[in-house]
Enzyme design. Structure first.
Site, PDB file in Angstrom:
ATOM      1  N   CYS A   1       2.382 -76.921  51.355  1.00 41.51           N
ATOM      2  CA  CYS A   1       2.642 -77.475  50.026  1.00 41.51           C
ATOM      3  C   CYS A   1       1.364 -77.875  49.292  1.00 41.51           C
ATOM      4  CB  CYS A   1       3.506 -78.713  50.137  1.00 41.51           C
ATOM      5  SG  CYS A   1       5.020 -78.467  51.032  1.00 41.51           S
TER       6      CYS A   1
ATOM      7  N   ARG B   1      -2.656 -71.245  50.253  1.00 44.59           N
ATOM      8  CA  ARG B   1      -2.253 -72.170  51.308  1.00 44.59           C
ATOM      9  C   ARG B   1      -0.922 -71.775  51.933  1.00 44.59           C
ATOM     10  NH1 ARG B   1      -4.635 -77.350  50.840  1.00 44.59           N
ATOM     11  NH2 ARG B   1      -2.745 -78.248  51.645  1.00 44.59           N
TER      12      ARG B   1
ATOM     13  N   TRP C   1       6.466 -75.411  50.638  1.00 50.74           N
ATOM     14  CA  TRP C   1       6.644 -74.646  51.880  1.00 50.74           C
ATOM     15  C   TRP C   1       7.814 -75.315  52.575  1.00 50.74           C
ATOM     16  CZ3 TRP C   1       6.077 -75.123  57.300  1.00 50.74           C
ATOM     17  CH2 TRP C   1       5.801 -73.942  57.990  1.00 50.74           C
TER      18      TRP C   1
ATOM     19  N   ASN D   1       4.035 -83.771  49.127  1.00 53.82           N
ATOM     20  CA  ASN D   1       3.648 -83.046  50.341  1.00 53.82           C
ATOM     21  C   ASN D   1       3.888 -83.977  51.519  1.00 53.82           C
ATOM     22  OD1 ASN D   1       2.692 -81.086  48.667  1.00 53.82           O
ATOM     23  ND2 ASN D   1       0.516 -81.447  49.095  1.00 53.82           N
TER      24      ASN D   1
ATOM     25  N   LYS E   1      -4.837 -63.009  65.768  1.00 54.41           N
ATOM     26  CA  LYS E   1      -5.157 -62.419  64.459  1.00 54.41           C
ATOM     27  C   LYS E   1      -4.232 -61.248  64.195  1.00 54.41           C
ATOM     28  CE  LYS E   1      -7.012 -64.666  63.078  1.00 54.41           C
ATOM     29  NZ  LYS E   1      -7.649 -65.958  63.127  1.00 54.41           N
TER      30      LYS E   1
ATOM     31  N   GLU F   1      -0.566 -62.417  63.484  1.00 57.23           N
ATOM     32  CA  GLU F   1      -0.427 -63.146  62.214  1.00 57.23           C
ATOM     33  C   GLU F   1      -0.297 -62.217  61.017  1.00 57.23           C
ATOM     34  OE1 GLU F   1      -2.733 -67.258  61.897  1.00 57.23           O
ATOM     35  OE2 GLU F   1      -4.053 -65.626  62.493  1.00 57.23           O
TER      36      GLU F   1
HETATM   37  C1  F6R Z   1      -5.262 -68.574  62.491  1.00 57.10           C
HETATM   38  C2  F6R Z   1      -5.155 -69.756  61.744  1.00 57.10           C
HETATM   39  C3  F6R Z   1      -4.499 -70.975  62.331  1.00 57.10           C
HETATM   40  C4  F6R Z   1      -5.480 -72.130  62.191  1.00 57.10           C
HETATM   41  C5  F6R Z   1      -4.814 -73.446  62.609  1.00 57.10           C
HETATM   42  C6  F6R Z   1      -5.749 -74.627  62.507  1.00 57.10           C
HETATM   43  O1  F6R Z   1      -5.833 -67.520  61.802  1.00 57.10           O
HETATM   44  O2  F6R Z   1      -5.644 -69.764  60.648  1.00 57.10           O
HETATM   45  O3  F6R Z   1      -4.089 -70.808  63.649  1.00 57.10           O
HETATM   46  O4  F6R Z   1      -6.602 -71.863  62.966  1.00 57.10           O
HETATM   47  O5  F6R Z   1      -3.678 -73.680  61.820  1.00 57.10           O
HETATM   48  O6  F6R Z   1      -6.193 -74.833  61.201  1.00 57.10           O
HETATM   49  P1  F6R Z   1      -7.450 -75.740  60.903  1.00 57.10           P
HETATM   50  O7  F6R Z   1      -8.639 -75.073  61.490  1.00 57.10           O
HETATM   51  O8  F6R Z   1      -7.510 -75.831  59.409  1.00 57.10           O
HETATM   52  O9  F6R Z   1      -7.182 -77.070  61.546  1.00 57.10           O
END
Ligand code: F6R
Length: 609
Positions: A2, A27, A72, A98, A487, A490
């Protein structure tokens, strides 16, 4: 996840709100809406993309104050009615929110018993009704009344037709920033939505509220006492946030973020390496050599890919500093009542600095007296501010949902930390110098891998045809395999499972067939022979193989698509082995014609538990 934007000033609000929402699209969201307050309150909201909202906007939507939201879904599906802003029955109050209201069910029951008609499935709607029902005579008082009844996390903004000069915002666990302009003020949950207009911002703290008018803002607590939050200039280049902007060129942002890695790693390293003494200088740790020497364990916490890089980081700390280290998903940590030890260094790792699970893990450690440092990309973010010190990654803004350049800078951050921890212990100056040189060589080595991207596209095409596959690696290579599988799944929606190569024959080998390819990480190290033996086992069962390896490795007569990466020092090999996996995932998704930057069901910052 969100996103919130707000505007009050001399310009028409709607176009600015829409533009801000567009900047939050990365986001992840499933619906969007705006409330604009002019001579009356106008609320428009739609399931789908910001573009769908734009098409639904009436031609005459007028007002110089408003709020917008990308949602979201948490409570109730993505639908027009569940989208924010939410209003009371008379349409006097509009709220964007949010976070999650934990006692929403009880509050809904109470409102229904009081014959309030609830039109959505959301937790947020209750806030609009509670604000509307308050007898307080200021908007601030009404919101405080409402919030004293609410349990949960929020970043929220409220507009009220009877108070047409102001937006009141409140924060508890979900970020909010105020952007200061010339006779106009902005509000946002993410810097990305503000930077085109202003880089003078104030971060709200948890428990803080703010009143924002065209001429300024004031901040206060729930007891209405003032706080001293002030705005300050942030040092960022707004053009770095441009989607497919000049530097980035056309095409998916993820692609450009992969290509940017040599530059982002250079930024992470800048000013932090000491060639003469073969060590790193991380001033932000706020730990002197004696304190560094007293550390007996390192515990790394992160989520998703940040956790996988944390696993790579734990390996680096053990190898270079010989300090026991491990990584754990931050999302699990808090729930097992963890034992917090005074001589353990806790490390929270996060690109966004907003991931609620990681933030709550940090708070739990601090509550129990532990010391936490952050490896964080977003400057001034909630996790960065909650930690006792840390290492900013300087990856630059990461827009694509699938993380690439932030992860490789996290790896470099861990290497710097491990080097500094090692050098105050038993890592020799010669070894230190060897690693400093290897770190300095990384950007050029990544360039080399990316230059040979063409060779990867065909392999990616064959992976895209499979519906299920394995990624395998051992010891240093195992978190690399995990990140590669992550990766790929996803952004291609293909099933990809990571395993330790050594574990294959204890179960998963049963699944190997001509339809199930394996991507194997086979570095030139002490395990090469064993890794190659496992390749034979896979090949013997007809399993197609993609092998990410070093030129020095002899694969014998194993039939495989081979991807070579330049050799680094063994400790630093994982980062270079990761790069082709990013490109494979990207090209596989591109082959499938998928929206690489906005994978389904995923959000860039996961701000709910
Ligand atoms: C994978 C991805 C997520 C983030 C995870 C943590 O490509 O983007 O698995 O790595 O949600 O996010 P941060 O690093 O922002 O805490």
């Amino acid at each position: 996840m969100c996103g919130i934007v707000g505007y009050v000033g001399t310009q028409q609000a709607a176009p600015l709100l829409i533009e801000g929402l567009g900047r939050l699209e990365h986001r992840g969201y499933d619906s969007a809406g705006v409330a604009v307050l002019g001579t009356r309150m106008q609320v428009v909201k739609k399931a789908g993309r910001v573009q769908d909202l734009v098409e639904a906007l009436p031609k005459r939507i007028s007002g110089r104050l408003g709020v917008g939201h990308t949602r979201w879904a948490t409570h109730g599906p993505a639908s027009d009615v569940n989208a924010h802003p939410h209003t009371d029955a008379a349409g006097t109050v509009a709220v964007v929110h949010n976070g999650i209201i934990d006692n929403a069910a009880a509050l809904r029951q109470r409102l229904v018993a009081a014959e309030v008609e609830l039109v959505s499935d959301t937790d947020t709607e209750v806030i609009a009704h509670l604000v509307a029902a308050s007898a307080a005579d200021t908007l601030e008082g009404k919101i405080v009344d409402a919030l004293t009844q609410v349990e949960g996390t929020y970043g929220l903004a409220v507009v009220h037709a009877d108070f047409p000069d102001r937006i009141v915002a409140a924060r508890n666990g979900s970020p909010l920033l105020i952007g200061v302009g010339e006779k106009e003020m902005y509000l946002a949950s993410d810097l990305a939505a503000l930077v085109r207009h202003t880089t003078t911002v104030a971060h709200l703290d948890d428990g803080e509220l703010a009143t924002i008018t065209a001429t300024g803002f004031t901040t206060f607590r729930q007891d209405l006492t003032r706080t001293a939050t002030a705005a300050a200039a942030v040092e960022i280049d707004p053009s770095a946030y441009e989607y497919g902007g000049e530097e980035a060129g056309e095409g998916p942002r993820m692609y450009w973020e992969i290509l940017e890695q040599p530059a982002s790693i250079e930024r992470t390293l800048r000013g932090r390496l000491d060639e003469r003494f073969g060590t790193a200088h991380l001033g932000g740790l706020n730990l002197d050599p004696r304190e560094l020497r007293a550390i007996r364990r390192v515990k790394i916490l992160g989520c998703g890919s940040a956790y996988y890089v944390g696993q790579m980081g734990a390996g680096l700390v053990e190898e270079l500093a010989r300090v026991p280290a491990d990584a754990e998903p931050a999302s699990e940590f808090r729930y097992r009542n963890p034992i917090i030890e005074p001589d353990t260094l806790y490390v929270a790792v996060s690109q966004s600095g907003e991931t609620i699970d990681t933030l709550l893990a940090v708070e739990e450690i601090k509550r129990k007296g532990g010391r936490v440092i952050g490896l964080v990309n977003v400057v001034g973010s909630a996790i960065a501010r909650a930690c006792d010190g840390g290492i900013y990654l300087h990856a630059g803004p990461e827009i694509a949902v699938a993380s690439t350049k932030a992860l490789t800078t996290m790896y470099v951050g861990f290497a710097l930390l491990a080097l500094q921890l090692g050098r105050v212990r038993d890592l020799s100056v010669a070894d230190g110098k060897r690693l400093v040189a290897a770190l300095q060589a990384l950007p050029a080595q990544i360039e080399e891998i990316v230059k040979r991207e063409g060779e990867l596209t065909e392999v990616a095409g064959t992976l895209a045809e499979a519906t299920s596959m394995f990624f395998v690696g051992r010891v240093r290579g195992y978190p690399v395999a995990r990140e590669g599988a992550q990766k790929l799944k996803e952004i291609t929606y293909r099933h990809a499972e990571a395993y330790q190569t050594s574990e294959l024959k204890h179960g998963p080998l049963a699944l190997i067939s001509e339809e199930v390819p394996t991507v194997a990480i086979v570095p030139d190290d002490e395990l090469t022979e064993r890794n190659v033996a496992a390749l034979h086992e896979i090949a013997a069962r007809g399993g197609p193989l993609v092998v990410v390896t070093h030129p020095e490795v002899d694969l014998g007569d194993v039939r495989a698509a081979r991807i070579d990466v330049p050799k680094s020092e063994a400790e630093l090999d994982p980062i270079l082995l990761t790069i082709p996996l990013q490109l494979l995932a990207y090209h596989a998704a591109a082959t499938l014609g998928l929206d690489v930057d906005k994978p389904r069901n995923l959000a860039k910052s996961v701000t709910v538990e």
